[in-house]
Scaffold this active site. Structure first.
Site, PDB file in Angstrom:
ATOM      1  N   SER A  50      -9.845   1.661   2.850  1.00 45.00           N
ATOM      2  CA  SER A  50      -8.984   2.492   2.049  1.00 45.00           C
ATOM      3  C   SER A  50      -7.933   1.719   1.269  1.00 45.00           C
ATOM      4  O   SER A  50      -7.335   2.284   0.346  1.00 45.00           O
ATOM      5  CB  SER A  50      -8.284   3.519   2.933  1.00 45.00           C
ATOM      6  OG  SER A  50      -7.396   2.874   3.842  1.00 45.00           O
ATOM      7  N   SER A 109      -9.943  -0.764   7.035  1.00 40.12           N
ATOM      8  CA  SER A 109      -9.372  -0.622   5.691  1.00 40.12           C
ATOM      9  C   SER A 109      -8.671  -1.833   5.116  1.00 40.12           C
ATOM     10  O   SER A 109      -8.315  -1.824   3.939  1.00 40.12           O
ATOM     11  CB  SER A 109      -8.401   0.554   5.669  1.00 40.12           C
ATOM     12  OG  SER A 109      -9.133   1.730   5.550  1.00 40.12           O
ATOM     13  N   LYS A 156       0.855  -1.184   0.000  1.00 40.24           N
ATOM     14  CA  LYS A 156       0.000   0.000   0.000  1.00 40.24           C
ATOM     15  C   LYS A 156       0.889   1.230   0.000  1.00 40.24           C
ATOM     16  O   LYS A 156       1.932   1.247   0.680  1.00 40.24           O
ATOM     17  CB  LYS A 156      -0.883  -0.055   1.258  1.00 40.24           C
ATOM     18  CG  LYS A 156      -1.937   1.041   1.349  1.00 40.24           C
ATOM     19  CD  LYS A 156      -2.872   0.790   2.550  1.00 40.24           C
ATOM     20  CE  LYS A 156      -3.965   1.837   2.650  1.00 40.24           C
ATOM     21  NZ  LYS A 156      -4.925   1.572   3.749  1.00 40.24           N
TER      22      LYS A 156
END
Ligand code: GLN
Length: 492
Positions: free
Chosen positions: A159, A183, A84
């Protein structure tokens, strides 16, 4: 698509070990897949192709040398993975999904990503995400929305939107996510993959771009529970550079994965998570899963977590309060976007106005408001009291049951654009996940089944919540569920 991309990480590692495939071959296949798909899926913000090939070649050389000297290979030796874009990667741009960090190339490596490279993993690139991990759909990314491989008109959750999309779309074998309020688990649920958020403190936050520091936690996203356990095994552990990381020893999760006897397992179903008006299809899939556990000998009990109804509101006070303070560092002075003004104040204002998107701005305003004198007691203080109640209620529940099961999210993946004009509708998607962060507990989402929505099949995740530090328990139950459920078919 070449068959090798469909291998689980565990299969790929076995084939790397027996010489059936080299890391360079595997990495080239992954890079070709990314190149062919990124325009549509938009899972990657940055593809580090050259670096990946160099890492893969180095891995192949290391494996050869290790074989000659009889040494064991690294736990992820040669496996192409992605991270990420909020993990600082030395020499690779790290944007956290924000324009304000568009030009930010860290000089240092986050502990979690560093551990992955030390274990031999190959870095394919940096994955799309909601700006500063604020969001639940990926639509708050300054780099465009990532798309759900099950239906590209839908969001992949957030997210960690790029992480879920890339893993589900075979554009890497596993990925890191981060989970402040859901997330990792929610996007895993929406794309039909596994996502685990460990206990707060299990992984180091050093080098992760901070959102809400008392809630943020690193974790793993993969296509099977075994693969997720493999990644957790590498990234967990104490780090002197993060004072909130725990000195507890990391157990052998991988080794103990398969031993669970479901007979007698006590499963708690919180009444407050199965409310009237919830999506009946989601409820149906989760109840079917629970029934399969029951048929296998598990004991199912209804439990009460009465403060659940305040959890979401409390989270949306605590998280923005911490975010407002964490985001104060982006001032255009030392790194990140800088827009010159007539004086210092104007430079601050111009840089922050141009650099932050709407959602971080909204959170900064809410956060500063709830912390301001006169409002602190009414909001922040109250929210912290709710947090204490949540901790206590979970602790009481875990005296009666071994794990708690809930839907991961109240709805399957929704259409891109469907909720953008209504931030509160989006916040409601977090109702079942934020409680776990507020209490610091470990939680995993494992694909439970599919539902049909407007003509397409969409995955639904089962959330399994465990006691503090009992990642072993939720991983074992997750693995047991995979066996009860049977084969899981990805979208393509
Ligand atoms: N959707 C939640 C939020 O917007 C959770 C985000 C996260 O876990 N990073 O705050």
């Amino acid at each position: 698509m070449t068959e090798m991309l469909r291998w689980s990480a565990s299969e790929a590692l076995a084939k790397l070990a027996n010489g059936e495939v080299s890391s360079v071959e595997l990495t080239k296949a992954v890079l070709a897949r990314v190149e062919g798909r990124n325009a549509e899926i938009n899972a990657y913000i940055t593809v580090s192709g050259e670096r990946a090939l160099a890492m893969a070649a180095a891995s192949d050389a290391r494996r050869k040398a290790a074989k000659l000297s009889g040494k064991a290979a690294g736990a992820l030796e040669g496996l192409p993975i992605a991270v990420k874009d909020l993990y600082c990667t030395a020499g690779i741009r790290t944007t956290a999904g924000s324009k304000i960090l568009d030009n930010f190339v860290p000089a240092y490596e986050s502990t979690v990503s560093g551990k992955l490279w030390d274990a031999g993993a190959v870095c394919v690139g940096k994955l799309n995400m909601d700006e500063f991990a604020m969001g639940g759909s990926g639509e708050n990314s300054a780099y465009g929305v990532a798309r759900n491989p099950w239906d590209t008109t839908r969001v992949p959750g957030g997210s960690s939107s790029g992480s879920s999309a890339a893993v589900a779309d075979f554009q890497c074998f596993m990925a890191t996510g981060s989970d402040t309020g859901g997330s990792i688990r929610q996007p895993a649920s929406m794309t039909g993959i596994v996502g685990i958020k460990p206990t707060y403190g299990r992984c180091s936050r050093y080098g992760m771009v901070a959102f809400a520091s008392s809630l943020d936690q690193a974790g793993a996203m993969a296509r099977t529970v075994e693969d997720a356990a493999r990644m957790m095994q590498v990234i967990a552990g104490h780090d002197p550079k993060d004072s909130t990381s725990s000195p507890q020893a990391v157990p052998d999760w991988l080794g103990g994965l398969d031993g669970l006897n479901v007979k007698g397992l006590r499963i708690g179903l919180p009444k407050e998570y199965f409310i009237d008006g919830m999506d009946a299809r989601v409820r149906g899939v989760i109840m079917d899963a629970v029934k399969k556990f029951e048929a296998a000998g598990a004991v199912v009990k209804e439990i009460r977590l009465p403060s659940t109804e305040f959890a979401l509101a409390a989270y949306y006070i605590v998280a923005p309060a911490e975010a407002a303070s964490n985001l104060a560092r982006y001032d255009g002075m030392r790194y990140g976007l800088r827009v010159e003004g007539k004086n210092l104040l104007e430079t601050y204002i111009k840089s922050r106005s141009a650099g932050f998107g709407d959602e971080p701005k909204r959170r900064i305003m809410v956060g500063n408001y709830v912390l301001s004198s006169g409002y602190y007691d009414a909001y922040y203080h109250k929210a912290m009291q709710v947090r204490t109640l949540l901790v206590r209620e979970f602790a009481a529940a875990f005296e009666q049951v071994d794990v708690i099961m809930t839907p991961t999210a109240p709805n399957p993946a929704f259409k891109i654009g469907e909720k953008v004009s209504d931030p509160v509708a989006l916040y409601l998607e977090d109702a079942f996940t934020v409680t776990v962060n507020m209490a610091g507990l470990p939680g995993i989402s494992v694909p439970a089944g599919v539902v049909e929505d407007r003509g397409v099949k969409l995955p639904v995740g089962l959330q399994i919540i465990g006691r503090h530090w009992d990642e072993a328990g939720i991983l074992r139950v997750g693995r047991a569920w995979e066996k009860l459920r049977g084969e899981w078919s990805p979208p393509q």
